[in-house]
Design an enzyme around this catalytic site. Structure first.
Site, PDB file in Angstrom:
ATOM      1  N   GLU A 184       6.441  16.726   6.300  1.00  0.00           N
ATOM      2  CA  GLU A 184       5.607  16.050   7.303  1.00  0.00           C
ATOM      3  C   GLU A 184       5.077  14.698   6.825  1.00  0.00           C
ATOM      4  O   GLU A 184       3.982  14.285   7.211  1.00  0.00           O
ATOM      5  CB  GLU A 184       4.446  16.968   7.716  1.00  0.00           C
ATOM      6  N   GLU A 253       9.136  24.383  12.297  1.00  0.00           N
ATOM      7  CA  GLU A 253       7.849  25.058  12.470  1.00  0.00           C
ATOM      8  C   GLU A 253       7.506  25.175  13.957  1.00  0.00           C
ATOM      9  O   GLU A 253       7.111  24.202  14.581  1.00  0.00           O
ATOM     10  CB  GLU A 253       6.715  24.317  11.744  1.00  0.00           C
TER      11      GLU A 253
END
Length: 847
Positions: A184, A253
Site C-alpha cells: 500500500e 484485500e
C-alpha cells in the site's frame, strides 16, 4: 563391488526423487486474464490468516475450515519485528513458526500467498518494522535510502532463502504461488517525492532478483513496474484495472469488516454486501480475490498497532476470533465461491461482454465456444428489478448479483442467503468453580505493589522532557518521568484556599500522574488523536513534593507517510498553575529522572514465579499499580475460552507466562452511531455498520486452549489504575441457536447444481440445518413458521399469515438428527396466504 552396487542404487533413488520433485513443480506464470499453473488459467479464492494471531494448535482447524469454505489460497503477512526483535537474532518458534504454518496450509492441499512486505501495516505494532531500524545512523524508512534498502533486502532475502531451503515455492513443488513486496505504498508515496519512484523501482528489481519462480505483486501501487503485478485493496475492487494489459485483475484485500479500537464501537459488514462485492469483481473480469480477514484472530502480547487497536482482531471475519464459523457469513460466501467456480471455464477463457439492461442494471457474459456463464447485476440501492436476458425473465433485488453458470439458470443471488445463521454466546463461570463468594475467591489471590516512580538501578537523569519511543526503544509500554520540587511555605501554591492544577501535555498515548506517591489523575488519547492534555487538581505540601508521571503507549503507529517519526510520551509543557492567584511554574526544563519500564517487568513477575507475592485474608483491591496472581483450573470441555475482565481498569494479562494482551474494559465507546440493523444496500464504509455503542470496547480476551493445563494454571495481571480481580470470570464460546430463513423465490441449494443434467435444479428452495460440532443432534425447534415470518435469528416472529403445520413438520424432519433439509413449498406446508411470496423461518438448538 558391493559398495559400488550400493552407490549405483543410491544414485538411482536420487535421480528418481529429482524426477518426482520436478514433476510436482508447477510452471507458474500469468497473463492478462489469470494466474496460469501448469499451463492452465485458474480462478482463485483466497483468505488471510495471520499465523501469529492464532496458535500452531489452531492452524490445522482454521485451514480446514477455510478449505471447506471454498478457499484455494491462504494469504499471510510476514512480520519482521516478530522474527528479528534484535538485529541479526531471529525467532521462528511457536506462533512465529512461519515454515510450519506454510506446511500446514500445504498439507491441506491449499496454496499460499506470502506477503513479505516487509512493511505490513496490518494494525500491527510499528507496521511490522523492528524498532531497532529507527536507530541505524542515516536511515530513512520506505524510501530510496541505502541503509534502509540494505536492511530490507537482507530480511526479504532471509525469508526467501528459508522458503527455498524447505522447497516451498510452487516452482519447487511447494504451495507458495505468489509473493508480495512493499504494501500500500501508493497510498502515501507522494509524500516521499521523487525518491518514491526510484524506491519502488529498486524494490521490484530486488524482489525479482531473488528468483523465486513465482510472480510478485504490489498492492495499491499504480506504477508498479513489470513484471510486478499491481493489485487492489478495498471494500470494492470491481472497477479496478491493472496498469498493464499483461497483468490479471487481482484483489489482495477484500475487507470483510474492519478493525476495532479501544474507545470505539464494534464494526461489522453484512454478508450480502461482501457477496455482492465478490460477485461484481468476478463479473467484471477478476480472477483472484482475497478476504482480509478470513480469520482475524488475536493480538497477543504487545503486537497491536494503531495506536489503540484492541487485543481482539476479529474483523467480522468468516471464521471468528475463537475459530468458530461466523454464520451466515461463512456459509453464504461458500455458496458464492461454488457459484463462481461453476463459471470458471468460461471466466478464464475470455473477457466479459458487458451490456446495460436498464438504469443500474447490467449483464456480463463470458462465452467461449459452447461454454457460457453470465452475471446479472442490480447496482441500485433502492428498488428491486425484473430484467429480460436472453429470452428469460429474472428478478434482481437491489444491490445484488445473480450468477448463471449456463447463461440460463440462476444458481445464486448474492442478496438471498441459503446458509444457516448461528447465534454464538459466552457462558460465564468463576475462575475457581469450587468457591462461591467473591470474598473466598479473593483469598486465592496474591499481589505485589509496583513502586510509584523510580525503583530500578538503571534510572537516569536528563534535563527537559524526553520523547518516549526514542527513550524506551519500545521494550516496554511504560516510561516514568519523575521530579522532586521544593515548595516553600510562603509560596502562592500553598496560600489558604488556593487550588493548584498540574497541567501536562503529551504526544500520547495515555498517562497517570502521581503526587507524593498517590494517583492524582489520568488521561488518555483515542484512535483519532493520540495526544493527551490533562489539568489535574492537586494538593502540595510545604517542603519536598514528588511528581511522578507514568507515560504509556498502546501500540505504535502502523500506517501513514513517515509514520515511523510519530512520537509519544510527555514532551510538555508540564506546569503548576495556581487557579486563584494566577501563578504558573513551568517544570519542563528541569532535571527529570527517567525509568524505562516497570520494576515488575525487571523481576519477571508475569511468569508468576517470584517469591515476593503477598497473600493475606483481605485482598488489596482498586489500587493503582498492582500486580495480581491466582491459580485456576481450565473450564471443562473443548469450547474456546475467554477471560472477562469486567471489574478491572487497564493493564496486561498473562496465562502460564504467555501474554494474552492488553486489557482495557474501562474504555467505553461513545453512545452515538450504532443501529439495531444495518441495510446492506449501498456502498459500505468502516463506520456504516456499528454495534456496542456506549459499552466497553472489549471485555472478553481470548485464551487459547493450548495454553491451558487441566488444573494449576497461573493468571498474572498488571493493573494500572485499579480494579477488583474477584469480578473476573471465564467465558466459553458456544453456539446457542442455529437458524435459516428461505423464501419461495430462493434458488435451490447450490450443491444440487449438476452441470451435466440440470435435474438437481428441480429440488427448489430448501431450508438446511446442521449442528456445528461433532456428536451434536438437533434437540429442539424453538421457532418454525411458513408464511410471512420476519425478524432475525433469535428474534423471529410470525407474520400476518402462518401455516399451522409448520412446527410439527419441522420437528418431525429435524429432531434427533445431526442435519435436516426441508423444502420450502406450499406442497409441503399448504398455502396460508394465496398470491403472496412465502418463506420458511426456523430456529433450532443442538445438544
Amino acid at each position: 563391488m558391493r559398495r559400488a552396487g550400493n552407490l549405483s542404487v543410491l544414485l538411482c533413488w536420487v535421480l528418481l526423487l529429482l524426477l518426482l520433485t520436478s514433476s510436482f513443480a508447477a510452471n507458474l506464470t500469468y497473463d492478462h486474464r489469470a494466474l496460469v499453473i501448469g499451463g492452465k488459467r485458474r480462478v482463485f479464492i483466497s483468505g488471510s490468516i495471520h499465523y501469529p494471531r492464532s496458535t500452531p494448535e489452531m492452524w490445522p482447524d482454521l485451514v480446514k475450515k477455510s478449505k471447506d469454505g471454498g478457499l484455494d489460497v491462504i494469504e499471510t503477512y510476514v512480520f519482521w519485528n516478530l522474527h528479528e526483535p534484535v538485529r541479526n537474532k531471529y525467532d521462528f518458534e511457536g506462533r512465529k513458526d512461519l515454515v510450519k504454518f506454510v506446511k500446514t496450509v500445504a498439507d491441506a492441499g491449499l496454496y499460499v500467498h506470502l506477503r513479505i512486505g516487509p512493511y505490513v501495516c496490518a494494525e500491527w505494532n510499528y507496521g511490522g518494522f523492528p524498532l531497532w531500524l529507527h536507530f541505524i545512523p542515516g536511515i530513512q524508512l520506505r524510501t530510496d535510502n541505502e541503509p534502509f534498502k540494505a536492511e530490507m533486502k537482507r530480511f526479504t532475502a532471509k525469508i526467501v532463502d528459508m522458503m527455498k531451503q524447505e522447497k516451498l515455492y510452487a516452482s519447487q513443488g511447494g504451495p507458495i504461488i505468489l509473493s508480495q513486496i512493499e504494501n500500500e505504498y501508493g497510498n502515501i508515496d507522494s509524500a516521499y517525492g521523487p525518491a518514491a519512484k526510484s524506491y519502488i523501482s529498486w524494490a521490484a528489481s530486488m524482489a525479482t532478483s531473488l528468483d523465486t519462480g513465482v510472480p510478485w505483486v504490489m498492492c495499491q501501487q499504480a506504477d508498479a513496474p513489470q513484471p510486478i503485478i499491481n493489485t487492489c485493496n478495498g471494500f470494492y475492487c470491481d472497477q479496478f484495472k491493472p496498469n498493464s494489459d499483461k497483468s490479471p485483475k487481482m484483489w489482495t484485500e477484500n475487507w470483510t469488516g474492519w478493525f476495532q479500537s479501544f474507545g470505539g464501537p464494534v464494526p461489522y459488514r453484512p454478508v450480502e454486501d461482501v457477496a455482492f462485492a465478490v460477485a461484481r469483481f468476478f463479473q467484471l473480469g477478476g480472477t483472484f480475490q482475497n478476504y482480509y480477514m478470513y480469520h482475524g484472530g488475536t493480538n497477543f502480547g504487545r503486537t497491536t498497532g494503531g495506536p489503540f487497536i484492541t487485543t481482539s482482531y476479529d474483523y467480522d471475519a468468516p471464521i471468528d476470533e475463537y475459530g468458530i464459523l461466523r454464520q451466515p457469513k461463512w456459509g453464504h460466501l461458500k455458496d458464492v465461491h461454488k457459484a463462481v467456480k461453476l463459471c470458471e471455464e468460461a471466466l478464464v477463457a475470455t473477457n466479459p461482454n458487458v451490456t446495460s439492461l436498464g438504469s443500474n442494471l447490467e449483464a456480463a457474459i463470458y462465452k467461449a465456444g459452447s461454454t457460457c456463464a453470465a452475471f446479472l447485476a442490480n447496482v441500485g440501492t433502492q428498488s428491486d428489478a425484473t430484467v429480460n436476458f436472453m429470452g428469460n425473465s429474472y428478478h434482481l433485488p437491489a444491490w445484488s448479483v445473480s450468477i448463471l453458470p449456463d447463461c440460463k439458470n440462476v444458481v445464486l443471488n448474492t442478496a438471498k442467503i441459503n446458509s444457516v445463521a448461528m447465534i454464538p454466546s459466552f457462558i460465564h463461570q468463576s475462575l475457581s468453580g469450587n468457591i462461591d463468594s467473591s470474598e473466598a475467591l479473593g483469598s486465592d489471590w496474591s499481589w505485589i505493589n509496583e513502586p510509584v516512580g523510580i525503583s530500578k538501578d538503571d534510572a537516569f537523569v536528563k534535563p527537559g522532557l524526553l520523547e518516549q519511543i526514542n527513550t524506551t526503544a519500545d521494550i516496554s509500554d511504560y516510561l516514568w518521568y519523575s521530579l522532586s520540587t521544593n515548595i516553600k511555605g510562603d509560596e502562592p501554591f500553598l496560600e489558604d484556599g488556593s487550588q493548584t492544577v498540574l497541567h501536562v501535555e503529551s504526544l500520547g498515548h495515555a498517562l497517570h500522574a502521581f503526587i507524593n506517591g498517590k494517583l492524582a489523575g489520568s488521561g488518555k488519547g483515542n484512535s483519532g488523536n493520540a495526544k493527551v492534555t490533562v489539568e489535574i487538581p492537586i494538593s502540595l505540601v510545604a517542603g519536598k513534593n514528588t511528581i511522578d508521571l507514568l507515560s504509556l503507549t498502546v501500540g505504535l503507529q502502523n500506517y501513514g507517510a513517515f509514520y515511523d517519526k510519530t512520537g509519544a510520551g510527555i514532551t510538555g509543557p508540564v506546569k503548576l498553575k495556581g487557579t486563584k492567584n494566577g501563578t504558573t511554574v513551568d517544570l519542563s526544563s528541569q532535571q527529570w529522572t527517567y525509568q524505562v519500564g516497570l520494576k515488575g517487568e525487571e523481576l519477571d513477575l508475569s511468569s508468576g514465579s517470584s517469591s515476593q507475592w503477598v497473600s493475606k485474608p483481605t485482598l488489596l483491591k482498586n489500587q493503582p499499580l498492582t500486580w495480581y496472581k491466582t491459580k485456576f483450573d481450565a473450564p471443562a470441555g473443548n469450547d474456546p475460552v475467554a477471560i472477562d475482565f469486567t471489574g478491572m481498569g487497564k493493564g496486561e494479562a498473562w496465562v502460564n507466562g504467555q501474554s494474552i494482551g492488553r486489557y482495557w474494559p474501562t474504555y467505553v465507546a461513545s453512545k452515538g452511531g450504532c443501529t439495531d440493523s444495518c441495510n446492506y444496500r449501498g456502498s459500505y464504509s468502516s463506520n456504516k455498520c456499528l454495534k456496542n455503542c456506549g459499552k466497553p470496547s472489549q471485555t472478553l480476551y481470548h485464551v487459547p486452549r493450548s495454553w491451558l493445563q487441566t488444573s494449576g494454571n497461573t493468571l498474572v495481571l498488571f493493573e494500572e489504575i485499579g480494579g477488583d480481580p474477584t469480578q473476573i470470570s471465564f467465558a466459553t464460546r458456544q453456539i446457542g441457536s442455529l437458524c435459516s430463513h428461505v423464501s419461495e423465490s430462493h434458488p435451490s441449494p447450490i450443491e444440487t447444481w449438476n452441470t451435466d443434467s440440470r435435474s438437481g435444479m428441480k429440488l427448489g428452495p430448501t431450508v438446511s440445518l446442521e449442528c456445528p460440532f461433532p456428536g451434536q443432534v438437533i434437540s429442539s425447534i424453538k421457532f418454525a413458521s411458513f408464511g410471512t415470518p420476519h425478524g432475525i435469528c433469535g428474534g423471529f416472529r410470525h407474520g400476518q399469515c402462518s401455516s399451522k403445520r409448520a412446527l410439527s413438520i419441522v420437528q418431525k424432519a429435524c429432531i434427533g438428527s445431526k442435519s435436516c433439509r426441508i423444502g420450502v413449498s406450499i406442497d409441503k406446508f399448504g398455502d396460508p396466504c394465496e398470491g403472496v411470496t412465502k418463506s420458511l423461518a426456523v430456529e433450532a438448538s443442538c445438544t
